[in-house]
Design an enzyme around this catalytic site. Structure first.
Site, PDB file in Angstrom:
ATOM      1  N   GLY A  74       0.856  -1.179   0.000  1.00  0.00           N
ATOM      2  CA  GLY A  74       0.000   0.000   0.000  1.00  0.00           C
ATOM      3  C   GLY A  74       0.892   1.228   0.000  1.00  0.00           C
ATOM      4  CB  ALA A  75       0.963   4.288  -2.067  1.00  0.00           C
TER       5      ALA A  75
ATOM      6  CG  ASP B  53       4.989   4.066  -2.338  1.00  0.00           C
ATOM      7  OD1 ASP B  53       4.403   5.048  -2.832  1.00  0.00           O
ATOM      8  OD2 ASP B  53       4.613   2.895  -2.518  1.00  0.00           O
TER       9      ASP B  53
ATOM     10  N   GLY C 237      13.028   8.287 -12.258  1.00  0.00           N
ATOM     11  CA  GLY C 237      13.333   6.862 -12.185  1.00  0.00           C
ATOM     12  C   GLY C 237      14.825   6.615 -12.104  1.00  0.00           C
TER      13      GLY C 237
ATOM     14  N   GLY D 157      17.473   9.652 -11.863  1.00  0.00           N
ATOM     15  CA  GLY D 157      17.615  10.589 -10.757  1.00  0.00           C
ATOM     16  C   GLY D 157      16.359  11.392 -10.484  1.00  0.00           C
ATOM     17  CB  ALA D 158      14.838  12.923  -8.202  1.00  0.00           C
TER      18      ALA D 158
ATOM     19  CE1 TYR E 173      -2.380  -2.221  -6.710  1.00  0.00           C
ATOM     20  CE2 TYR E 173      -2.712  -1.550  -8.986  1.00  0.00           C
ATOM     21  CZ  TYR E 173      -1.933  -1.582  -7.851  1.00  0.00           C
ATOM     22  OH  TYR E 173      -0.712  -0.975  -7.851  1.00  0.00           O
ATOM     23  CE1 TYR E 174      -9.045  -9.700  -9.776  1.00  0.00           C
ATOM     24  CE2 TYR E 174      -6.771  -9.585  -9.019  1.00  0.00           C
ATOM     25  CZ  TYR E 174      -7.699  -9.951  -9.968  1.00  0.00           C
ATOM     26  OH  TYR E 174      -7.285 -10.579 -11.134  1.00  0.00           O
ATOM     27  NE  ARG E 175      -7.029  -0.310  -4.538  1.00  0.00           N
ATOM     28  CZ  ARG E 175      -5.825   0.274  -4.499  1.00  0.00           C
ATOM     29  NH1 ARG E 175      -5.069   0.309  -5.593  1.00  0.00           N
ATOM     30  NH2 ARG E 175      -5.384   0.835  -3.405  1.00  0.00           N
TER      31      ARG E 175
END
Length: 314
Positions: free
Chosen positions: A34-35, A256, A226, A229-230, A103-105
């Site tokens: 979970g994020a 995250d 990615g 870098g940033a 996802y199954y949410r």
């Protein structure tokens, strides 16, 4: 005072051990993902208090989420929901280089989060409220919960952090963009990839993108590239960080980890350049093993990326 408070949906995660179509998978590892809980674990491992709030099913998977997060030092405020199950996340590796996440949410316990589930005093006592744009895409009640939490935090002078975390299976780019443009003016810190940033503003070039996003309200804009870098635009100053060279095993959860690293250093009062470096290091650690959060670093781990040439620590 609580240092970081976050909330959202955490799911039971089944990860296939075999590479190839999921229909041929026979063995799975069971964990969670979970994020927002990933960020909480990351901040806790880096030495700060973190609280996670969320609804879980009154089932074994809900128990797994509570016990795992508590074991990682997170203050868990899980709300058992006897009327809905814990959501599921199924992760496979279609090829050696392509991860397949499903996802199954729908109608899960996590999607039933509502404003009444959030303690206003908990939010007001935090130093940081961290949310993601996943939660408002889950349901109208979850969207209202995010709106309510941000309003409480702003009124109390709490730093508000938002990670775009766009999920195309939950809403369209137009829906996400509309919500983000309505919300970003109430956010202090924004995390986004280049593609996610362009859901909000139609601008080319990373520098122009960061400036356009900052013009909408955030004091700190973090744009992630990615493996390249940033960059960070804070108080009008642009800083860049080169990526750490690691062998990527599983890229899920890297964003995250990046947010957790940056927020942990903000809580520690680190200098801006150090914050960005720690964020990149945490993101690099996250991709080095299977799982969404298992490789998140502790403070003592951060120097390991500057390893000796032979890759052996003695």
């Amino acid at each position: 005072m609580h240092e970081l408070v976050t909330f959202g949906e955490t799911m039971a995660l089944f990860a296939a051990r075999r590479t190839g179509p999921l229909r041929f998978a026979r063995d799975f590892d069971l964990g969670l993902g979970g994020a927002e809980s990933n960020v909480a674990i990351g901040v806790a491992r880096l030495g700060h208090s973190a609280t996670w709030v969320g609804r879980v099913g009154a089932d074994e998977f809900g128990d797994l989420i509570r016990s795992t997060l508590a074991g990682e030092g997170v203050d868990v405020r899980a709300i058992p929901d006897p009327a809905a199950p814990t959501g599921l996340m199924i992760k496979g590796r279609r090829t050696a280089d392509l991860i397949d996440v499903r996802y199954y949410r729908k109608d899960s316990a996590g999607s039933r989060l509502r404003a009444a589930d959030l303690d206003p005093e908990l939010i007001r006592s935090a130093r940081v409220l961290h949310v993601s744009a996943i939660t408002p895409a889950l349901s109208e009640s979850a969207r209202d919960a995010v709106r309510h939490a941000i309003a409480e935090a702003r009124a109390a002078g709490v730093l508000v952090s938002l990670d775009v975390n766009y999920r195309r299976t939950l809403w369209t780019p137009e829906e996400a963009g509309t919500w983000l443009r309505e919300t970003i003016g109430n956010v202090d810190v924004l995390f986004a990839t280049e593609a996610e940033g362009r859901l909000i503003v139609d601008v080319k070039g990373p520098d122009e993108l960061a400036k356009a996003l900052a013009a909408l309200g955030p004091r700190h804009v973090l744009v992630k590239f990615g493996a390249k870098g940033a960059m960070e635009l804070s108080e009008g100053v642009v800083r860049r960080a080169e990526p750490y060279q690691v062998t990527e095993v599983d890229s899920v959860g890297a964003g995250d980890a990046f947010a957790a690293g940056w927020l942990a250093d903000w809580l520690a009062g680190a200098e801006p350049g150090e914050r960005l470096s720690t964020a990149c290091a945490a993101g690099a650690f996250a991709v080095t093993s299977q799982g969404d959060w298992e490789s998140l670093p502790r403070r003592a781990d951060l120097g390991l990326l500057r390893r000796p040439a032979d890759g052996v620590s003695r």
